[in-house]
Design a protein around this motif. Structure first.
Motif, short mmCIF file in Angstrom:
data_model
loop_
_atom_site.label_atom_id
_atom_site.label_comp_id
_atom_site.label_asym_id
_atom_site.label_seq_id
_atom_site.Cartn_x
_atom_site.Cartn_y
_atom_site.Cartn_z
N LEU A 10 0.83 -1.20 0.00
CA LEU A 10 0.00 0.00 0.00
C LEU A 10 0.86 1.25 0.00
CD1 LEU A 10 -2.79 1.22 0.00
CD2 LEU A 10 -2.83 1.00 2.50
N TYR A 11 1.93 1.22 0.79
CA TYR A 11 2.86 2.36 0.78
C TYR A 11 3.39 2.60 -0.64
CZ TYR A 11 7.15 4.92 0.82
OH TYR A 11 8.14 5.82 0.49
N ALA A 12 3.85 1.54 -1.31
CA ALA A 12 4.42 1.67 -2.65
C ALA A 12 3.38 2.23 -3.63
CB ALA A 12 4.95 0.32 -3.13
N GLU A 13 2.15 1.78 -3.50
CA GLU A 13 1.08 2.27 -4.38
C GLU A 13 0.84 3.77 -4.18
OE1 GLU A 13 -3.71 1.56 -4.83
OE2 GLU A 13 -2.47 -0.12 -4.15
N ILE A 14 0.74 4.18 -2.94
CA ILE A 14 0.49 5.59 -2.64
C ILE A 14 1.69 6.44 -3.05
CG2 ILE A 14 0.15 7.26 -0.76
CD1 ILE A 14 -1.53 5.02 0.62
N ASP A 15 2.90 5.95 -2.77
CA ASP A 15 4.09 6.72 -3.12
C ASP A 15 4.22 6.86 -4.64
OD1 ASP A 15 6.49 8.15 -2.21
OD2 ASP A 15 7.53 6.56 -3.32
N ALA A 16 3.90 5.81 -5.37
CA ALA A 16 3.97 5.88 -6.84
C ALA A 16 2.96 6.91 -7.37
CB ALA A 16 3.70 4.51 -7.46
N TYR A 17 1.79 6.94 -6.79
CA TYR A 17 0.77 7.92 -7.18
C TYR A 17 1.28 9.34 -6.91
CZ TYR A 17 -3.46 10.75 -6.94
OH TYR A 17 -4.39 11.75 -7.11
N LEU A 18 1.80 9.56 -5.71
CA LEU A 18 2.31 10.89 -5.38
C LEU A 18 3.49 11.27 -6.28
CD1 LEU A 18 2.13 10.74 -1.47
CD2 LEU A 18 0.68 12.11 -3.00
N GLY A 33 4.09 23.48 -6.62
CA GLY A 33 3.17 22.35 -6.50
C GLY A 33 3.93 21.05 -6.28
N ALA A 34 5.04 20.90 -7.02
CA ALA A 34 5.88 19.71 -6.85
C ALA A 34 6.46 19.66 -5.44
CB ALA A 34 6.99 19.70 -7.90
N ASP A 35 6.84 20.81 -4.90
CA ASP A 35 7.37 20.85 -3.53
C ASP A 35 6.30 20.44 -2.52
OD1 ASP A 35 9.80 21.70 -4.51
OD2 ASP A 35 9.49 23.82 -4.00
N ARG A 36 5.05 20.85 -2.75
CA ARG A 36 3.96 20.45 -1.84
C ARG A 36 3.75 18.93 -1.88
NH1 ARG A 36 1.82 25.11 -3.94
NH2 ARG A 36 0.44 24.00 -5.38
N ILE A 37 3.84 18.36 -3.06
CA ILE A 37 3.69 16.90 -3.18
C ILE A 37 4.85 16.20 -2.48
CG2 ILE A 37 3.61 14.94 -4.78
CD1 ILE A 37 1.02 16.58 -4.68
N GLU A 38 6.05 16.72 -2.66
CA GLU A 38 7.21 16.11 -2.00
C GLU A 38 7.06 16.17 -0.48
OE1 GLU A 38 12.07 16.07 -1.92
OE2 GLU A 38 11.05 17.58 -3.12
N ALA A 39 6.50 17.26 0.04
CA ALA A 39 6.26 17.35 1.48
C ALA A 39 5.27 16.28 1.92
CB ALA A 39 5.75 18.74 1.85
N LYS A 40 4.25 16.02 1.09
CA LYS A 40 3.30 14.95 1.40
C LYS A 40 3.99 13.60 1.37
CE LYS A 40 -0.81 17.33 -0.26
NZ LYS A 40 -1.97 17.30 -1.17
N GLN A 41 4.91 13.41 0.44
CA GLN A 41 5.65 12.14 0.38
C GLN A 41 6.48 11.94 1.64
OE1 GLN A 41 7.32 12.98 -3.65
NE2 GLN A 41 6.84 10.80 -4.02
N ARG A 42 7.13 13.01 2.12
CA ARG A 42 7.94 12.88 3.36
C ARG A 42 7.05 12.49 4.53
NH1 ARG A 42 10.36 17.56 1.38
NH2 ARG A 42 9.18 18.85 2.85
N LEU A 43 5.88 13.13 4.63
CA LEU A 43 4.95 12.81 5.71
C LEU A 43 4.43 11.38 5.58
CD1 LEU A 43 3.54 13.90 8.21
CD2 LEU A 43 1.75 14.79 6.72
N ASN A 44 4.11 10.97 4.37
CA ASN A 44 3.65 9.61 4.12
C ASN A 44 4.74 8.60 4.49
OD1 ASN A 44 1.53 7.86 2.99
ND2 ASN A 44 3.06 7.41 1.43
N THR A 142 10.61 1.22 1.55
CA THR A 142 10.80 -0.09 0.92
C THR A 142 12.09 -0.74 1.39
OG1 THR A 142 9.53 0.65 -1.00
CG2 THR A 142 10.94 -1.28 -1.31
N ALA A 143 13.17 0.04 1.47
CA ALA A 143 14.45 -0.49 1.96
C ALA A 143 14.35 -0.85 3.45
CB ALA A 143 15.57 0.51 1.73
N VAL A 144 13.67 -0.02 4.22
CA VAL A 144 13.50 -0.29 5.65
C VAL A 144 12.74 -1.60 5.86
CG1 VAL A 144 12.37 0.50 7.78
CG2 VAL A 144 13.65 2.13 6.36
#
Length: 157
Positions: A10-18, A33-44, A142-144
Motif C-alpha cells: 500500500l505504501y508503494a502504491e500511494i508513493d507511486a501515485y504521489l 506544486g511539486a514541492d507540496r507533493i514532495e512534502a506529502k511524500q515525506r509525511l507519508n 521499501t528499503a526499511v
C-alpha cells in the motif's frame, strides 16, 4: 509481521501515485506544486515507517516471550534461574525496556550494520517521529521493510 507485506504494498502504491503527481507538476513547470507533493511524500514516508515499525516491535516482543517461556521451562535450574524473573504473560514483559527485550533475542555484538544496531537506529527514528519531530528528508520505506525482514530472521527466541 503478518501485515508488513500489505503495508509495504500500500505504501508503494500511494508513493507511486504521489510521485506521478510530482513528476507531472515538474513537467508543467509548477515547482511549488511539486514541492507540496514532495512534502506529502515525506509525511507519508514517516507515517508508514511508524506503522511498519509496530510490526517489527511486535515480532521482537513475541520472540522475547518465546525466549522467556523456553528458558523458564528448562529442566536445569542453572539455565532457568534468571529467566524465572520474567513473566511472558504480562503485557509489559515484567517491565523490561524495549532495549532489554531486544537484547534477549538479538546479539548486541556485530557493529553498526548488525541487526541489533539497526533495531536501535530504527527505534530512535521511531521515537523521534512519534514524539513530533518530523524529519526534513524522506525515508526509503521499501528499503526499511527489507531490513525489517533481515532483522526478523536474526531474532533468536
Amino acid at each position: 509481521m503478518q501485515d508488513l507485506v500489505a503495508l509495504a504494498a500500500l505504501y508503494a502504491e500511494i508513493d507511486a501515485y504521489l510521485e506521478a503527481l510530482r513528476a507531472a507538476l515538474i513537467e508543467s513547470g509548477d515547482g511549488s506544486g511539486a514541492d507540496r507533493i514532495e512534502a506529502k511524500q515525506r509525511l507519508n514516508d514517516q507515517a508508514y515507517f511508524v506503522i511498519c515499525w509496530g510490526q517489527l516491535e511486535s515480532a521482537i516482543d513475541d520472540a522475547c516471550r518465546s525466549a522467556i517461556r523456553a528458558r523458564r521451562g528448562h529442566a536445569d535450574w542453572a539455565v532457568r534461574r534468571a529467566w524465572d524473573l520474567y513473566n511472558p504473560d504480562e503485557k509489559r514483559l515484567s517491565g523490561l525496556s524495549f532495549e532489554d527485550r531486544t537484547a534477549l533475542v538479538l546479539d548486541r555484538q556485530g557493529g553498526a550494520k548488525s541487526p541489533w544496531a539497526r533495531v536501535q537506529f530504527y527505534y530512535a527514528l521511531r521515537n523521534q517521529i512519534a514524539h513530533g519531530k518530523l524529519r526534513p528528508e524522506r525515508i526509503d520505506v521499501t528499503a526499511v521493510v527489507g531490513e525489517m525482514y533481515v532483522i526478523q530472521g536474526a531474532l533468536t527466541p
